[in-house]
Design a protein around this motif. Structure first.
Motif, PDB file in Angstrom:
ATOM      1  N   SER A 166       0.818  -1.204   0.000  1.00 57.51           N
ATOM      2  CA  SER A 166       0.000   0.000   0.000  1.00 57.51           C
ATOM      3  C   SER A 166       0.856   1.260   0.000  1.00 57.51           C
ATOM      4  O   SER A 166       0.357   2.367  -0.073  1.00 57.51           O
ATOM      5  CB  SER A 166      -0.976  -0.015   1.185  1.00 57.51           C
ATOM      6  N   LEU A 167       2.184   1.098   0.054  1.00 52.25           N
ATOM      7  CA  LEU A 167       3.096   2.233   0.106  1.00 52.25           C
ATOM      8  C   LEU A 167       3.042   3.066  -1.172  1.00 52.25           C
ATOM      9  O   LEU A 167       3.010   4.291  -1.148  1.00 52.25           O
ATOM     10  CB  LEU A 167       4.516   1.690   0.279  1.00 52.25           C
ATOM     11  N   SER A 168       3.040   2.363  -2.306  1.00 50.42           N
ATOM     12  CA  SER A 168       3.097   3.052  -3.592  1.00 50.42           C
ATOM     13  C   SER A 168       1.903   3.965  -3.806  1.00 50.42           C
ATOM     14  O   SER A 168       1.975   4.912  -4.566  1.00 50.42           O
ATOM     15  CB  SER A 168       3.178   2.019  -4.712  1.00 50.42           C
ATOM     16  N   THR A 169       0.788   3.688  -3.132  1.00 49.82           N
ATOM     17  CA  THR A 169      -0.388   4.539  -3.338  1.00 49.82           C
ATOM     18  C   THR A 169      -0.159   5.928  -2.754  1.00 49.82           C
ATOM     19  O   THR A 169      -0.927   6.838  -2.989  1.00 49.82           O
ATOM     20  CB  THR A 169      -1.658   3.937  -2.693  1.00 49.82           C
ATOM     21  N   LYS A 170       0.896   6.084  -1.971  1.00 50.91           N
ATOM     22  CA  LYS A 170       1.219   7.408  -1.426  1.00 50.91           C
ATOM     23  C   LYS A 170       2.122   8.200  -2.369  1.00 50.91           C
ATOM     24  O   LYS A 170       2.607   9.261  -2.009  1.00 50.91           O
ATOM     25  CB  LYS A 170       1.920   7.274  -0.064  1.00 50.91           C
ATOM     26  N   SER A 171       2.427   7.645  -3.508  1.00 59.39           N
ATOM     27  CA  SER A 171       3.173   8.397  -4.512  1.00 59.39           C
ATOM     28  C   SER A 171       2.179   8.847  -5.569  1.00 59.39           C
ATOM     29  O   SER A 171       1.698   8.040  -6.358  1.00 59.39           O
ATOM     30  CB  SER A 171       4.263   7.525  -5.146  1.00 59.39           C
ATOM     31  N   ASP A 193      -0.280   6.850  -8.634  1.00 58.33           N
ATOM     32  CA  ASP A 193      -1.727   6.822  -8.556  1.00 58.33           C
ATOM     33  C   ASP A 193      -2.357   7.433  -9.800  1.00 58.33           C
ATOM     34  O   ASP A 193      -3.415   7.026 -10.243  1.00 58.33           O
ATOM     35  CB  ASP A 193      -2.193   7.579  -7.310  1.00 58.33           C
ATOM     36  N   GLN A 194      -1.639   8.389 -10.363  1.00 52.77           N
ATOM     37  CA  GLN A 194      -2.128   9.043 -11.571  1.00 52.77           C
ATOM     38  C   GLN A 194      -2.205   8.049 -12.740  1.00 52.77           C
ATOM     39  O   GLN A 194      -3.184   8.001 -13.458  1.00 52.77           O
ATOM     40  CB  GLN A 194      -1.163  10.191 -11.898  1.00 52.77           C
ATOM     41  N   VAL A 195      -1.160   7.235 -12.919  1.00 58.37           N
ATOM     42  CA  VAL A 195      -1.205   6.277 -14.023  1.00 58.37           C
ATOM     43  C   VAL A 195      -1.900   4.981 -13.648  1.00 58.37           C
ATOM     44  O   VAL A 195      -2.352   4.252 -14.509  1.00 58.37           O
ATOM     45  CB  VAL A 195       0.202   5.969 -14.610  1.00 58.37           C
ATOM     46  N   GLY A 196      -1.983   4.691 -12.349  1.00 58.35           N
ATOM     47  CA  GLY A 196      -2.641   3.457 -11.935  1.00 58.35           C
ATOM     48  C   GLY A 196      -3.596   3.708 -10.791  1.00 58.35           C
ATOM     49  O   GLY A 196      -3.366   3.270  -9.676  1.00 58.35           O
ATOM     50  N   PRO A 197      -4.688   4.442 -11.055  1.00 60.27           N
ATOM     51  CA  PRO A 197      -5.605   4.735  -9.961  1.00 60.27           C
ATOM     52  C   PRO A 197      -6.375   3.487  -9.536  1.00 60.27           C
ATOM     53  O   PRO A 197      -6.481   2.526 -10.294  1.00 60.27           O
ATOM     54  CB  PRO A 197      -6.549   5.777 -10.566  1.00 60.27           C
ATOM     55  N   GLY A 198      -6.911   3.511  -8.349  1.00 62.83           N
ATOM     56  CA  GLY A 198      -7.673   2.366  -7.852  1.00 62.83           C
ATOM     57  C   GLY A 198      -9.165   2.576  -8.099  1.00 62.83           C
ATOM     58  O   GLY A 198      -9.570   3.413  -8.898  1.00 62.83           O
ATOM     59  N   GLY A 199      -9.957   1.776  -7.406  1.00 66.88           N
ATOM     60  CA  GLY A 199     -11.393   1.987  -7.447  1.00 66.88           C
ATOM     61  C   GLY A 199     -12.148   1.167  -8.458  1.00 66.88           C
ATOM     62  O   GLY A 199     -13.262   1.500  -8.815  1.00 66.88           O
ATOM     63  N   TRP A 200     -11.546   0.060  -8.929  1.00 66.78           N
ATOM     64  CA  TRP A 200     -12.235  -0.697  -9.958  1.00 66.78           C
ATOM     65  C   TRP A 200     -12.242  -2.187  -9.685  1.00 66.78           C
ATOM     66  O   TRP A 200     -11.446  -2.694  -8.905  1.00 66.78           O
ATOM     67  CB  TRP A 200     -11.585  -0.438 -11.314  1.00 66.78           C
ATOM     68  N   VAL A 201     -13.161  -2.848 -10.371  1.00 66.28           N
ATOM     69  CA  VAL A 201     -13.194  -4.309 -10.356  1.00 66.28           C
ATOM     70  C   VAL A 201     -13.155  -4.757 -11.816  1.00 66.28           C
ATOM     71  O   VAL A 201     -13.927  -4.273 -12.637  1.00 66.28           O
ATOM     72  CB  VAL A 201     -14.447  -4.845  -9.629  1.00 66.28           C
ATOM     73  N   ALA A 202     -12.200  -5.634 -12.135  1.00 67.79           N
ATOM     74  CA  ALA A 202     -12.104  -6.089 -13.524  1.00 67.79           C
ATOM     75  C   ALA A 202     -13.015  -7.286 -13.730  1.00 67.79           C
ATOM     76  O   ALA A 202     -13.059  -8.189 -12.891  1.00 67.79           O
ATOM     77  CB  ALA A 202     -10.667  -6.463 -13.858  1.00 67.79           C
TER      78      ALA A 202
END
Ligand code: SF4
Ligand code: SF4
Ligand code: SF4
Ligand code: FES
Ligand code: FES
Lengths: 879, 168
Positions: free
Chosen positions: A791-796, A800-809
């Motif tokens: 979860s560390l990388s989400t603080k960069s 987050d800009q190129v790999g945002p969260g919030g989805w289900v594939a």
């Protein structure tokens, strides 16, 4: 061998070498634009021309002309210089002279050569190009006007990264490097193209207008994300990292990096980082206190639980991102200062599961393979591993092996992944059926007599049981369960058993059912059967998720193992540690992370020490996790950020990042590599190492080691595998533990398994577990994605800009059946909970499954999962 | 960055029909997993649609699992691929050195006027597209023009216009 003369120097090179390679060997410098040793020869720029006496009068490009015996070469004649100078003049006709504002200034090849060739005026004149600059792509700026068309960016993107997101576009005079229809970059954002561009045509947006390259201090250290262990070169000014680049002369990665390693550093200077210890006051609020107060409180809390209930009621879980020295001190603190074996780490779910299986089969919980073995393999078999996302730089090696050296790739995966396009055989199987597939392969190899009889009879045990247990995995049965047809199994069996250099790669953390230990045993069975273990250049690579997944095991952050894989129940081993630590250690193995959480809820664990661990986000079944944490008498959390887990704590201790400390990490090859401290610590934080030492002292147990160097010396005296690891000898290549020749060779198991006791352990799975429930028809897959790790990388923010969260594939078929469109809000529900997400239709997703990454606090997928190690099924409805 | 920056081009709109999509998908399916199949696929698809617009390129890229930038790079490299619909007759004027000095440049101006289109454009009735090429290898016949597969040499402006008119 060929002998030739270059600028009066004699040099011998091997057959097939180019003139340029010979010059390099002779120590003669030849300027180049389009040549790079990581790429295939291209021969387009002609900067590297030289004169060959035997080819009278003709100038030849040295990078693409083979050397021949007796050649006499001149690299710096008037003729040669004139040709190069003209070339530079031609390049400068269109090249904008904006060096003062170009971020490449100071390290630009064109600038350097113009200076070297004393080009002060130009015979040619023409207008400049005036192409539009791409300011809009994330992370990378593309200014075609500065391009010298060396093609290295497009080639590295294709030949190394395997993406080809930029390409030569158009032809003749109009040729440029571009994207389809001048769109913004849509790619993996690894930045390899930026790193290789000799001029300022491709630049790092995070670095733009921040500093001049010569102002930066360069510090080489090890990436803190995945277990590949790439060497990063930090560019530091003041007390900040301004950029990260790869240096192609050092490290296992030889300069290659992925998006996480190159761009994922801004969490270090995130304003969200904690800069003071906190303790919970009467009102239940976390308030800032001094270190003295916080450590007092932590020591008091642990002491109270220990005195009131006993040390076995305390547990500690650390992250596999700590350094070896820190993990060692952590377990020493738990065992010696507190007196408990309740120690585990996050990788305990998967990587140590894999390696536990491995240890039971082959005697060591460690790989016997290098990255270079992967690069040079004849056959690469990838099992349950989307390694181009989880370990991108290993993915690059696979790409190069296949594309350049025609290695045969076999991919066994439950969905189509990037590697499939390179695969000679794609085994796209039903989710969760890897072990059945492996048993099917074993059955095929045995029944077709393809196995290594000599090795099996001389160096292994248990073959007959294996044969008997796998006999039922005939082609029809395997096809029924896995969906893989007979011909593919036969072909795979042949490829694996009839080639010399064969590597199997398996990733930790992608299991649906926690069958990691069994999977490891099944893989080990296959590897012993085909003789690929105990043979140089072949072997199994289990790829841990975090930078120090291997070192964390080596250092004994496990309930049953001391540092160096010694069983705590083994009296002799225990005694050695007791003597050195001047204390006693409980002889009973402690509890695992999951047991501790269960115990917390039941009242048998009353205090926990969580270091760099964020179970509320990353452990299965969030509701249970929170309940367990709330049931504790005392909780200490040590981390960089005030995570949801830290918010539950009684004491919160702020820790330093990887760039602010030194120490060592051990990568998947068992290579112990040194972290070099680049930054002063953020004010108010301490390194984990310092915290363990000070806390221990407060508890009345003195560790006597205050620097990583001292800790490593102590490790060296107690852990035979690490005696070779000595800071003064840890050069840029690191040291591979347990291998002769100062760690230059990796033969842990010995030739033909001579150093280990190898056992076949037949394994089977309960196939019924994979049957979906009628109310919850979709199988949930939880895992990681390219741009994140933990979860560390989400603080960069840039990742987050190129790999945002919030989805289900979900698959196209399922999306159609549920009448869902891309981006539509939905609720995903399991027996345990429900979360709101947006649909991402992914053609590569297998029907009947959905995928949710686990990194994001904002999409707590673990509210859906359970700790019972069974697969999770979900249903989806429109939001 | 393909093409000139001479403002918006006159491009005839053409939709890909459902039947054409069906054929495109079939071609992709026939070549999937075969290495080196991009160029043959592009050729066959262009034979069906007459051109290779972005949506078609994306479909091919996805089907063959290559990046759309790569597909675009290949298409723009070879002159026989086109991004826009071409007319029934493709008029190519040689701008190689030999032809240039013999006046193809002036001829080009006249042809543009006559057809009412610029280079790399197509007349609205889809009858003609106008293109230029570098040396056709027939310098002895300079100035040279090629219409579809037919080479016409030793031209002058009027003759060129007459010849073009013969193509329906
Ligand atoms: S960032 Fe990486 S994937 Fe993207 S274009 Fe550059 S090399 Fe290719
Ligand atoms: S962008 Fe840079 S690396 Fe790419 S072709 Fe141009 S000069 Fe070379
Ligand atoms: S995340 Fe892994 S592959 Fe990427 S740079 Fe770091 S160590 Fe290398
Ligand atoms: S470096 Fe040799 S031709 Fe470019
Ligand atoms: S220049 Fe026109 S054919 Fe050669």
């Amino acid at each position: 061998m060929l002998s030739l003369t270059i600028d009066e120097r004699e040099v011998d090179v091997k057959e097939g070498a180019t003139i340029l390679e010979a010059a390099e060997a002779a120590g003669v410098y030849v300027p180049t634009f389009c040549y790079h040793k990581r790429l295939m020869p291209f021969g387009a720029c002609r900067m590297c021309v030289v004169e060959v006496e035997q080819m009278k009068g003709r100038l030849v490009p040295s990078c693409s002309t083979p050397a021949t015996n007796g050649m006499v070469i001149h690299t710096n004649t008037a003729e040669v210089r004139k040709a190069r100078k003209t070339l530079l003049e031609l390049l400068l006709v269109h090249h904008p002279l904006d060096c003062p504002v170009c971020d490449k200034g100071g390290e630009c090849k064109l600038q350097d050569l113009v200076y070297e060739y004393e080009l002060t005026e130009n015979r040619f004149q023409d207008s400049k190009f005036g192409y539009p600059v791409d300011y809009y792509s994330p992370l990378i700026e593309r200014n075609t006007n500065r391009c010298v068309l060396c093609g290295m960016c497009a080639r590295v993107c294709d030949e190394v990264v395997g993406v080809a997101a930029i390409s030569f576009v158009d032809r003749g005079f109009k040729t440029v490097i571009g994207t389809n229809f001048e769109r913004v970059l849509n790619c993996e954002f690894c930045g390899e193209c930026v790193n290789i561009c000799p001029v300022g045509a491709l630049t790092d947006k995070l670095f733009k207008y921040k500093a001049r390259s010569w102002e930066l201090k360069k510090v080489n250290t090890i990436c803190s994300y995945c277990s590949t262990g790439c060497t990063l070169t930090l560019g530091i000014k003041g007390n900040s990292i301004y950029r990260i680049i790869g240096d192609d002369t050092i490290g296992v990665n030889k300069g290659s990096l992925c998006a996480k390693g190159r761009f994922g550093y801004q969490y270090i200077t995130s304003p969200e980082r904690m800069n003071s210890p906190l303790i919970k006051n009467e009102a239940g609020e976390l308030v800032r206190v001094t270190w003295e107060e916080a450590l007092e409180r932590a020591a008091k809390g642990f002491t109270e639980v220990k005195e009131k209930r006993g040390a076995e009621h305390i547990g500690g879980i650390c992250s596999d991102r700590l350094t070896n020295e820190e993990v060692y001190l952590f377990q020493k603190f738990m065992r010696a200062a507190l007196g408990t074996n309740n120690i585990d780490h996050a990788g305990g779910f998967s990587y140590s599961g894999l390696l536990k299986g491995f240890k039971s089969s082959l005697g060591y919980a460690a790989n016997d393979i290098t990255l270079n073995d992967v690069r040079c393999a004849d056959v690469i078999f990838v099992v349950r591993s989307n390694l181009s996302e989880t370990h991108p730089v290993i993915g690059y090696q696979v790409n190069m092996a296949v594309k350049r050296d025609e290695s045969q790739l076999i991919v066994a995966s439950d969905k189509t992944i990037k590697l499939n396009k390179l695969a000679a055989v794609s085994l796209t199987h039903k989710p969760g059926t890897e072990i059945v597939l492996l048993n099917g392969l074993i059955q095929a190899i045995i029944s077709e007599n393809l196995y290594d009889k000599e090795l099996v009879s001389s160096s292994t045990e248990g073959f007959e049981q294996l044969k008997a247990k796998t006999a039922r995995y005939g082609f029809d049965y395997v096809e029924k369960i896995t969906g893989i047809k007979e011909d593919k199994i036969r072909e795979t069996a042949r490829l694996l058993s009839q080639n010399k250099k064969v590597c199997i790669l398996v990733s930790a953390g992608l299991g649906i059912i926690s069958d990691d230990e069994k999977l490891a045993q099944a893989v080990a069975n296959l590897a012993m059967l085909t003789g690929m273990v105990g043979r140089k250049g072949s072997g199994i690579g289990f790829l841990g998720e975090k930078c120090n997944s291997q070192g964390t095991l080596d250092m004994g952050a496990l309930p049953h193992l001391l540092p160096g894989f010694e069983e705590v129940s083994d009296e002799k081993a225990r005694n050695a540690f007791e003597e050195a630590w001047k204390t006693s250690i409980p002889s009973q193995p402690g509890q695992s992370a999951l047991e501790m959480f269960e115990g917390a809820e039941k009242g048998s664990i009353n205090a926990l020490y969580l270091v760099g661990e964020n179970p509320v986000v990353s452990y299965p079944d969030t509701a249970q996790t929170i309940k367990a944490l709330e049931s504790l008498d005392f909780l200490v959390v040590q981390d960089l950020f005030l995570t949801p887990t830290a918010k539950c704590a009684d004491v919160v201790l702020p820790a330093a990042s990887f760039a602010e400390k030194s120490g060592t990490y051990t990568n998947f090859e068992r290579r112990v590599q040194k972290l070099n401290c680049g930054l002063n610590k953020l004010e108010g934080v301490k390194t984990d190492l310092e915290i363990f030492g000070e806390l221990s002292l407060k508890m009345g147990y003195e560790m006597n080691t205050s620097t990583p160097d001292e800790v490593m010396k102590e490790i060296g005296t107690l852990v035979p595998l690490y005696t070779e690891v000595n800071y003064s000898r840890l050069g840029e290549e690191g040291i591979v533990w347990g291998s002769p020749n100062g760690g230059k060779e990796t033969t842990l198991y010995g030739e033909k398994l001579s150093k280990v006791k190898a056992r076949f352990i037949p394994v089977e799975v309960d196939e019924a577990m994979l049957e979906p429930d009628k109310d919850y028809p979709l199988l949930l897959l939880v895992g990681s994605v390219l741009f994140h790790s933990g979860s560390l990388s989400t603080k960069s923010p840039e990742l987050d800009q190129v790999g945002p969260g919030g989805w289900v594939a979900m698959s196209m078929e399922d999306a159609r059946d549920y009448q869902l469109t891309d981006g539509q809000p939905v609720f995903v529900r399991s027996k345990r909970g429900e979360i709101a997400l947006k649909v991402k239709i992914n053609k590569k997703q297998t029907k009947g499954t959905v995928f949710i990454p686990y990194h994001f606090e904002s999409q707590p997928v673990n509210t859906l999962t359970s700790k019972d190690l069974r697969p999770t099924f979900v249903e989806i409805r429109k939001g | 960055m393909a093409g000139e920056s001479s403002g918006k081009k006159k491009v005839v709109e053409k939709e890909i029909t459902p039947e054409e999509w069906g054929e495109i998908d079939q071609i992709i399916a026939d070549h999937r997993d075969k290495p080196g199949s991009l160029i043959p696929v592009l050729q066959q698809v262009q034979d069906i649609c007459g051109f290779l617009p972005e949506e078609v390129q994306n479909r091919i890229a996805e089907g063959l699992d290559v990046h759309p930038s790569y597909v675009y790079g290949v298409i723009t490299f070879y002159s026989f691929f086109t991004l826009v619909p071409r007319g029934r007759n493709v008029v190519r004027l040689c701008m190689g050195t030999a032809c240039y000095v013999q006046g193809t440049n002036k001829m080009l101006g006249k042809l543009k006027q006559n057809l009412g289109i610029d280079v790399e454009e197509t007349t609205e009735d889809m009858r003609y597209s106008l293109e230029t090429v570098r040396c056709l290898g027939a310098c002895g016949l300079a100035p040279v023009m090629v219409v579809n597969q037919d080479t016409h040499g030793l031209l002058n402006i009027d003759k060129a216009i007459e010849i073009v008119k013969e193509y329906e």
